[in-house]
Each structure stands twice: as structure tokens, then as C-alpha cells.
Design a protein around this motif. Sequence first.
Motif, short mmCIF file in Angstrom:
data_model
loop_
_atom_site.label_atom_id
_atom_site.label_comp_id
_atom_site.label_asym_id
_atom_site.label_seq_id
_atom_site.Cartn_x
_atom_site.Cartn_y
_atom_site.Cartn_z
N UNK A 65 12.37 -2.54 10.36
CA UNK A 65 11.12 -3.28 10.16
C UNK A 65 9.98 -2.34 9.76
N UNK A 66 9.89 -1.18 10.41
CA UNK A 66 8.84 -0.20 10.08
C UNK A 66 9.05 0.31 8.66
N UNK A 67 10.28 0.61 8.30
CA UNK A 67 10.56 1.09 6.94
C UNK A 67 10.18 0.04 5.90
N UNK A 68 10.49 -1.23 6.17
CA UNK A 68 10.14 -2.30 5.24
C UNK A 68 8.63 -2.45 5.12
N UNK A 69 7.93 -2.30 6.24
CA UNK A 69 6.47 -2.40 6.20
C UNK A 69 5.87 -1.25 5.39
N UNK A 70 6.40 -0.06 5.56
CA UNK A 70 5.91 1.09 4.79
C UNK A 70 6.14 0.90 3.30
N UNK A 71 7.26 0.35 2.94
CA UNK A 71 7.57 0.12 1.52
C UNK A 71 6.66 -0.95 0.92
N UNK A 72 6.18 -1.87 1.75
CA UNK A 72 5.34 -2.96 1.27
C UNK A 72 3.89 -2.52 1.01
N UNK A 73 3.51 -1.36 1.54
CA UNK A 73 2.13 -0.88 1.40
C UNK A 73 1.93 -0.29 0.01
N UNK A 74 0.85 -0.71 -0.63
CA UNK A 74 0.50 -0.20 -1.96
C UNK A 74 -0.53 0.91 -1.78
N UNK A 75 -0.19 2.11 -2.23
CA UNK A 75 -1.07 3.26 -2.06
C UNK A 75 -1.73 3.70 -3.36
N UNK A 76 -1.80 2.81 -4.34
CA UNK A 76 -2.36 3.17 -5.64
C UNK A 76 -3.89 3.01 -5.70
N UNK A 77 -4.49 2.57 -4.62
CA UNK A 77 -5.93 2.34 -4.63
C UNK A 77 -6.70 3.62 -4.37
N UNK A 78 -8.02 3.52 -4.26
CA UNK A 78 -8.84 4.71 -3.99
C UNK A 78 -8.55 5.28 -2.61
N UNK A 79 -8.64 6.57 -2.49
CA UNK A 79 -8.40 7.24 -1.22
C UNK A 79 -9.73 7.42 -0.49
N UNK A 80 -9.76 7.11 0.79
CA UNK A 80 -10.98 7.28 1.59
C UNK A 80 -11.16 8.74 1.93
N UNK A 81 -12.40 9.17 1.96
CA UNK A 81 -12.66 10.55 2.35
C UNK A 81 -12.47 10.69 3.85
N UNK A 82 -12.25 11.90 4.30
CA UNK A 82 -11.96 12.15 5.72
C UNK A 82 -13.20 12.55 6.51
N UNK A 83 -14.41 12.24 6.02
CA UNK A 83 -15.61 12.64 6.75
C UNK A 83 -16.00 11.67 7.78
#
Length: 83
Positions: A65-83
Motif C-alpha cells: 500500500x505504501x509503495x502504491x501511494x508513493x507511485x501515485x504521487x506526482x513530483x513534477x511540480x515546484x519544489x518548496x524551499x527548506x527555509x
Amino acid sequence: MRTLTATEASRSFASILDDAERGETVVITRGGRRIATIAPAQRSNGGEFLGLMESRETDDGFAADVAAAREAVVLDGPVWSED
């Protein structure tokens, strides 16, 4: 719990947020129908979730289930800064 029309809410939104911060719930209506509720946000720092993840009390399908959830996440959007 307080009830306001959408017009009243739009005119006093900052005040509604102040009320929510103090613990009050406000119901917003339009045309006599309830359309929204503004309420205090639940306070959490994720500790309960981390505790659950570290407890290792999971069923056999949890890893899949965790693996399927990770695969479903789209990471092509803007990255948030770490500040």
C-alpha cells in the motif's frame, strides 16, 4: 457557533479567522443554505503519525500500500524551499 451570510463573511473575514483562532466555529450561508464551516484547525506536529509508523504493527499488505501511494504521487511540480 455563529452563523453569517456569505456577504457578512466576506466583509469580516479577518474577524472570522480571529474567532476560529480563539476556538469558535462559524457557519457561512448563502440563500439560506449552509455552504461552509470555518473552524479551528486541529493542532498536530505529526508525532502520532510518526509513532504509528515506528510501531511496526502493520498487516502484510501495508508495504504494498505504501509503495502504491508513493507511485501515485506526482513530483513534477515546484519544489518548496527548506527555509
